[in-house]
Scaffold this motif. Structure first.
Motif, PDB file in Angstrom:
ATOM      1  N   CYS A  60       0.865  -1.180   0.000  1.00 52.11           N
ATOM      2  CA  CYS A  60       0.000   0.000   0.000  1.00 52.11           C
ATOM      3  C   CYS A  60       0.902   1.230   0.000  1.00 52.11           C
ATOM      4  CB  CYS A  60      -0.900   0.018   1.231  1.00 52.11           C
ATOM      5  SG  CYS A  60      -1.958  -1.432   1.377  1.00 52.11           S
ATOM      6  N   PRO A  61       0.867   2.014  -1.069  1.00 51.09           N
ATOM      7  CA  PRO A  61       1.729   3.203  -1.111  1.00 51.09           C
ATOM      8  C   PRO A  61       1.077   4.428  -0.475  1.00 51.09           C
ATOM      9  CG  PRO A  61       0.730   2.864  -3.250  1.00 51.09           C
ATOM     10  CD  PRO A  61       0.242   1.759  -2.356  1.00 51.09           C
ATOM     11  N   LYS A  62       1.913   5.289   0.079  1.00 47.75           N
ATOM     12  CA  LYS A  62       1.496   6.590   0.623  1.00 47.75           C
ATOM     13  C   LYS A  62       0.286   6.475   1.551  1.00 47.75           C
ATOM     14  CE  LYS A  62       3.970   9.460  -2.323  1.00 47.75           C
ATOM     15  NZ  LYS A  62       4.047  10.693  -3.023  1.00 47.75           N
ATOM     16  N   VAL A  63       0.496   5.829   2.669  1.00 50.98           N
ATOM     17  CA  VAL A  63      -0.577   5.629   3.641  1.00 50.98           C
ATOM     18  C   VAL A  63      -0.429   6.655   4.757  1.00 50.98           C
ATOM     19  CG1 VAL A  63      -1.613   4.000   5.266  1.00 50.98           C
ATOM     20  CG2 VAL A  63      -0.653   3.165   3.106  1.00 50.98           C
ATOM     21  N   GLY A  64      -1.542   7.277   5.135  1.00 44.37           N
ATOM     22  CA  GLY A  64      -1.531   8.243   6.230  1.00 44.37           C
ATOM     23  C   GLY A  64      -1.220   7.564   7.552  1.00 44.37           C
ATOM     24  N   PHE A  81      -3.124  13.423  18.115  1.00 45.27           N
ATOM     25  CA  PHE A  81      -3.643  13.195  16.769  1.00 45.27           C
ATOM     26  C   PHE A  81      -3.023  14.183  15.783  1.00 45.27           C
ATOM     27  CE2 PHE A  81      -6.692  14.083  13.365  1.00 45.27           C
ATOM     28  CZ  PHE A  81      -6.786  12.821  12.801  1.00 45.27           C
ATOM     29  N   HIS A  82      -2.930  15.446  16.185  1.00 48.03           N
ATOM     30  CA  HIS A  82      -2.363  16.464  15.290  1.00 48.03           C
ATOM     31  C   HIS A  82      -0.899  16.199  14.952  1.00 48.03           C
ATOM     32  CE1 HIS A  82      -5.795  18.969  14.745  1.00 48.03           C
ATOM     33  NE2 HIS A  82      -5.995  19.083  16.042  1.00 48.03           N
ATOM     34  N   LYS A  83      -0.208  15.488  15.818  1.00 41.03           N
ATOM     35  CA  LYS A  83       1.201  15.171  15.544  1.00 41.03           C
ATOM     36  C   LYS A  83       1.344  14.202  14.360  1.00 41.03           C
ATOM     37  CE  LYS A  83       2.872  15.870  20.256  1.00 41.03           C
ATOM     38  NZ  LYS A  83       4.085  16.662  20.179  1.00 41.03           N
ATOM     39  N   ILE A  84       0.307  13.397  14.114  1.00 38.30           N
ATOM     40  CA  ILE A  84       0.386  12.395  13.047  1.00 38.30           C
ATOM     41  C   ILE A  84      -0.581  12.651  11.891  1.00 38.30           C
ATOM     42  CG2 ILE A  84       1.227  10.600  14.620  1.00 38.30           C
ATOM     43  CD1 ILE A  84      -1.663   9.413  14.545  1.00 38.30           C
ATOM     44  N   ALA A  85      -1.511  13.564  12.065  1.00 33.71           N
ATOM     45  CA  ALA A  85      -2.620  13.731  11.125  1.00 33.71           C
ATOM     46  C   ALA A  85      -2.183  14.019   9.696  1.00 33.71           C
ATOM     47  CB  ALA A  85      -3.565  14.829  11.612  1.00 33.71           C
ATOM     48  N   GLN A  86      -1.149  14.796   9.497  1.00 34.41           N
ATOM     49  CA  GLN A  86      -0.730  15.192   8.153  1.00 34.41           C
ATOM     50  C   GLN A  86       0.488  14.425   7.659  1.00 34.41           C
ATOM     51  OE1 GLN A  86      -2.585  17.295   6.257  1.00 34.41           O
ATOM     52  NE2 GLN A  86      -4.002  17.197   7.972  1.00 34.41           N
ATOM     53  N   VAL A  92       3.401   0.595   2.897  1.00 34.11           N
ATOM     54  CA  VAL A  92       3.018  -0.317   3.979  1.00 34.11           C
ATOM     55  C   VAL A  92       2.919  -1.701   3.371  1.00 34.11           C
ATOM     56  CG1 VAL A  92       1.225  -0.935   5.649  1.00 34.11           C
ATOM     57  CG2 VAL A  92       1.793   1.471   5.264  1.00 34.11           C
ATOM     58  N   ILE A  93       3.529  -2.672   4.028  1.00 32.19           N
ATOM     59  CA  ILE A  93       3.476  -4.062   3.581  1.00 32.19           C
ATOM     60  C   ILE A  93       2.474  -4.798   4.459  1.00 32.19           C
ATOM     61  CG2 ILE A  93       4.788  -6.174   3.175  1.00 32.19           C
ATOM     62  CD1 ILE A  93       5.667  -3.749   1.427  1.00 32.19           C
ATOM     63  N   CYS A  94       1.510  -5.434   3.792  1.00 31.69           N
ATOM     64  CA  CYS A  94       0.443  -6.151   4.499  1.00 31.69           C
ATOM     65  C   CYS A  94       0.379  -7.591   4.023  1.00 31.69           C
ATOM     66  CB  CYS A  94      -0.910  -5.510   4.193  1.00 31.69           C
ATOM     67  SG  CYS A  94      -1.043  -3.781   4.631  1.00 31.69           S
ATOM     68  N   ASP A  95      -0.179  -8.440   4.882  1.00 32.37           N
ATOM     69  CA  ASP A  95      -0.440  -9.808   4.438  1.00 32.37           C
ATOM     70  C   ASP A  95      -1.724  -9.811   3.611  1.00 32.37           C
ATOM     71  OD1 ASP A  95      -2.599  -9.792   6.223  1.00 32.37           O
ATOM     72  OD2 ASP A  95      -1.650 -11.141   7.655  1.00 32.37           O
ATOM     73  N   LYS A  96      -2.158 -10.977   3.179  1.00 28.89           N
ATOM     74  CA  LYS A  96      -3.327 -11.069   2.289  1.00 28.89           C
ATOM     75  C   LYS A  96      -4.619 -10.596   2.953  1.00 28.89           C
ATOM     76  CE  LYS A  96      -4.069 -16.013   3.175  1.00 28.89           C
ATOM     77  NZ  LYS A  96      -5.130 -15.851   4.146  1.00 28.89           N
ATOM     78  N   LEU A 101       2.211  -5.565   8.352  1.00 34.90           N
ATOM     79  CA  LEU A 101       3.422  -6.261   8.796  1.00 34.90           C
ATOM     80  C   LEU A 101       4.522  -5.273   9.132  1.00 34.90           C
ATOM     81  CD1 LEU A 101       3.336  -9.071   6.098  1.00 34.90           C
ATOM     82  CD2 LEU A 101       2.599  -9.221   8.494  1.00 34.90           C
ATOM     83  N   PHE A 102       4.728  -4.285   8.262  1.00 25.12           N
ATOM     84  CA  PHE A 102       5.694  -3.216   8.524  1.00 25.12           C
ATOM     85  C   PHE A 102       5.479  -2.083   7.535  1.00 25.12           C
ATOM     86  CE2 PHE A 102       7.854  -6.289   5.776  1.00 25.12           C
ATOM     87  CZ  PHE A 102       8.483  -5.503   4.804  1.00 25.12           C
ATOM     88  N   ALA A 103       6.074  -0.946   7.864  1.00 24.50           N
ATOM     89  CA  ALA A 103       6.006   0.229   6.998  1.00 24.50           C
ATOM     90  C   ALA A 103       7.416   0.556   6.521  1.00 24.50           C
ATOM     91  CB  ALA A 103       5.413   1.411   7.755  1.00 24.50           C
ATOM     92  N   ILE A 104       7.493   1.224   5.379  1.00 26.01           N
ATOM     93  CA  ILE A 104       8.790   1.563   4.787  1.00 26.01           C
ATOM     94  C   ILE A 104       8.839   3.051   4.482  1.00 26.01           C
ATOM     95  CG2 ILE A 104      10.371   1.198   2.849  1.00 26.01           C
ATOM     96  CD1 ILE A 104       8.963  -1.526   2.410  1.00 26.01           C
ATOM     97  N   GLU A 105       9.944   3.663   4.835  1.00 30.37           N
ATOM     98  CA  GLU A 105      10.241   5.036   4.442  1.00 30.37           C
ATOM     99  C   GLU A 105      11.433   4.991   3.496  1.00 30.37           C
ATOM    100  OE1 GLU A 105       8.859   8.626   6.179  1.00 30.37           O
ATOM    101  OE2 GLU A 105       7.843   7.158   4.895  1.00 30.37           O
ATOM    102  N   LEU A 106      11.259   5.512   2.315  1.00 30.14           N
ATOM    103  CA  LEU A 106      12.331   5.614   1.332  1.00 30.14           C
ATOM    104  C   LEU A 106      12.994   6.973   1.547  1.00 30.14           C
ATOM    105  CD1 LEU A 106      13.861   4.552  -1.127  1.00 30.14           C
ATOM    106  CD2 LEU A 106      12.030   5.478  -2.569  1.00 30.14           C
ATOM    107  N   ASP A 107      14.092   6.976   2.270  1.00 23.95           N
ATOM    108  CA  ASP A 107      14.765   8.212   2.629  1.00 23.95           C
ATOM    109  C   ASP A 107      15.721   8.675   1.532  1.00 23.95           C
ATOM    110  OD1 ASP A 107      13.432   8.129   5.043  1.00 23.95           O
ATOM    111  OD2 ASP A 107      15.144   7.450   6.204  1.00 23.95           O
ATOM    112  N   ASP A 108      15.899   9.980   1.459  1.00 23.41           N
ATOM    113  CA  ASP A 108      16.874  10.573   0.545  1.00 23.41           C
ATOM    114  C   ASP A 108      17.535  11.745   1.261  1.00 23.41           C
ATOM    115  OD1 ASP A 108      14.965  12.597   0.492  1.00 23.41           O
ATOM    116  OD2 ASP A 108      14.282  12.142  -1.519  1.00 23.41           O
ATOM    117  N   THR A 109      18.210  12.603   0.536  1.00 22.03           N
ATOM    118  CA  THR A 109      18.948  13.704   1.169  1.00 22.03           C
ATOM    119  C   THR A 109      18.028  14.700   1.866  1.00 22.03           C
ATOM    120  OG1 THR A 109      18.957  14.909  -0.924  1.00 22.03           O
ATOM    121  CG2 THR A 109      20.903  13.579  -0.432  1.00 22.03           C
ATOM    122  N   THR A 110      16.747  14.735   1.509  1.00 23.42           N
ATOM    123  CA  THR A 110      15.834  15.664   2.182  1.00 23.42           C
ATOM    124  C   THR A 110      15.630  15.284   3.649  1.00 23.42           C
ATOM    125  OG1 THR A 110      13.833  14.438   1.556  1.00 23.42           O
ATOM    126  CG2 THR A 110      14.586  16.165   0.038  1.00 23.42           C
TER     127      THR A 110
END
Length: 150
Positions: A60-64, A81-86, A92-96, A101-110
């Protein structure tokens, strides 16, 4: 043409212009479709999908973050709630059954700025508190991606 006709015609023309301007503003929505992922994220997604498919996992890409974490402090609900809302995570990797199961952040220089480090720290702590592994990766490399699934 007498002056009164000229004035009335001008007023009528101005009213018509105003009407069309207001109608246009009321029906004005300055939006255009865009691709869900950046080019870099999409390159990563293609490799991630190859590995996830081997495990029959769903990506699941770009999950809030607010869709993944529940605020447990009812007295200070809005504060937390406001700390995470935006905020979102890249993938996000999910089972069927769509169990996360876990979430992924693709980090770069930003992610090297002071502000970004502060935001990343909050995300890391929030996910840890919720018991959801948040895995970070910088290189778009299949070996690195495979390590995420261990």
């Amino acid at each position: 043409m007498n002056p009164l006709s000229y004035i009335l015609g001008s007023v009528l023309l101005l009213l018509l212009i105003l009407f069309f301007v207001l109608l246009h503003k009321r029906n004005y929505y300055p939006y255009a479709a865009k691709h869900l992922l950046t080019k870099r994220e999409y390159r990563f997604y293609l490799l991630l999908k190859e590995v996830a498919d081997e495990y029959h996992y769903i990506i699941c890409p770009k999950v809030g973050v607010k869709d993944l974490l529940a605020v447990t402090d009812k007295k200070q609900y809005m504060k937390y709630f406001h700390k995470i809302a935006q905020k979102h995570v890249d993938f996000v990797i999910c089972d069927k059954d769509l169990y996360v199961l876990f979430a992924i952040e693709l980090d770069d220089t930003t992610h090297e700025t002071k502000d970004a480090k502060r935001r990343d720290h909050l995300k890391n702590k929030a996910f840890a508190a919720a018991g959801i592994p948040l895995k970070r990766i910088t290189d778009i490399d299949k070996r690195q991606i495979r390590r995420l699934f261990r």
